[in-house]
Structure formats: C-alpha cells, structure tokens
Design an enzyme around this catalytic site. Structure first.
Site, PDB file in Angstrom:
ATOM      1  N   CYS A  33       0.807  -1.229   0.000  1.00  0.00           N
ATOM      2  CA  CYS A  33       0.000   0.000   0.000  1.00  0.00           C
ATOM      3  C   CYS A  33       0.840   1.279   0.000  1.00  0.00           C
ATOM      4  O   CYS A  33       0.296   2.360  -0.161  1.00  0.00           O
ATOM      5  CB  CYS A  33      -0.883   0.019   1.237  1.00  0.00           C
ATOM      6  SG  CYS A  33       0.113  -0.042   2.725  1.00  0.00           S
ATOM      7  N   CYS A 102      -0.758  -5.285   7.046  1.00  0.00           N
ATOM      8  CA  CYS A 102      -0.389  -4.087   7.809  1.00  0.00           C
ATOM      9  C   CYS A 102       0.498  -4.446   9.003  1.00  0.00           C
ATOM     10  O   CYS A 102       1.278  -3.615   9.476  1.00  0.00           O
ATOM     11  CB  CYS A 102      -1.636  -3.363   8.302  1.00  0.00           C
ATOM     12  SG  CYS A 102      -2.864  -3.091   7.016  1.00  0.00           S
TER      13      CYS A 102
HETATM   14 FE1  FES Z   1      -1.037   0.227   4.452  1.00  0.00          FE
HETATM   15 FE2  FES Z   1      -2.379  -0.894   6.319  1.00  0.00          FE
HETATM   16  S1  FES Z   1      -3.130  -0.291   4.376  1.00  0.00           S
HETATM   17  S2  FES Z   1      -0.265  -0.577   6.267  1.00  0.00           S
END
Ligand code: FES
Length: 123
Positions: A33, A102
C-alpha cells in the site's frame, strides 16, 4: 470489523513521536500500500528500555505500531527479535484478513531498528 484492542491503540496510540537520541532506527515501507513506519529504540545493557514510532499509514498500521512499541519495552534484543507479525496481530486480538499485511510493518521495522543498533555498536 476491528477488535477493541485495535480501536484502542488506533484512537489512543502509545509512544508516538521522534526519539532524537535513539540507539537504533528502523524504517519499513509496505509494498502492498506504500505506507511507512519508522521505529526508534533506546537500548541499555542489551535491553530495549524505550521505543517510539512515526507511522504514515492506515489505522491498522498505527495500532500495530503502537502495540509493537509497548511489547518491546523491557525485552532483551533476542526476545524482541522473536516478535513476529503474528505475535503483534494476536496481541491486538486479530486483524481482518485484508489488513494482515499491515502487521508486517511493525515486525519488520523492529528488526531493522535492532540491526541498526547492532551495526552502530560495531563501529
Ligand atoms: Fe497500508 Fe495498512 S493499508 S499498512
């Protein structure tokens, strides 16, 4: 979908901020992400006596960061190295499956901070 522990650490994160006199710093980016976590540790006699973090990321990443900094305090470097993404996620009462990535940030940034500390000791 988030546990009480996740919501607590997200709404009221522990140990946020920079540590100007840190003994080790680990920065980790999440390739999934693009979120980033920076973890600072203070080490005395092979033990982590303090930890802080700065995380530019989602709520789960902030909860993970907060939990990791709480978990490592008082641990020896070897004990801290045994903290994995699963340990952190379990301590938070679990993360939703789509948020498991995450928890990588916390364990990986911690490992890098310990490596950084060890490298500095050798100089
Ligand atoms: Fe990036 Fe959780 S969406 S660390």
């Amino acid at each position: 979908m988030y546990t009480k522990e996740v919501m607590d650490h997200f709404s009221n994160p522990r140990n946020v901020g920079e540590m100007p006199d840190a003994d080790g710093i680990g920065t980790e980016g999440n390739p999934v992400c693009g979120d980033v976590m920076k973890l600072f540790i203070k080490v005395t006699d092979n033990k982590i006596v303090d930890a802080k973090f700065q995380t530019f990321g989602c709520g789960a990443a902030i909860a993970v960061s907060s939990m990791v900094t709480e978990m490592v305090k008082g641990k020896t470097l070897d004990e801290a190295l045994s903290i994995s993404k699963e340990t952190v996620a379990n301590a938070l009462g679990g993360l939703p499956p789509q948020k498991m990535h995450c928890s990588n940030l916390g364990a990986d940034a911690l490992r890098k901070a310990i490596e950084d500390y060890k490298n500095k000791q050798q100089k």
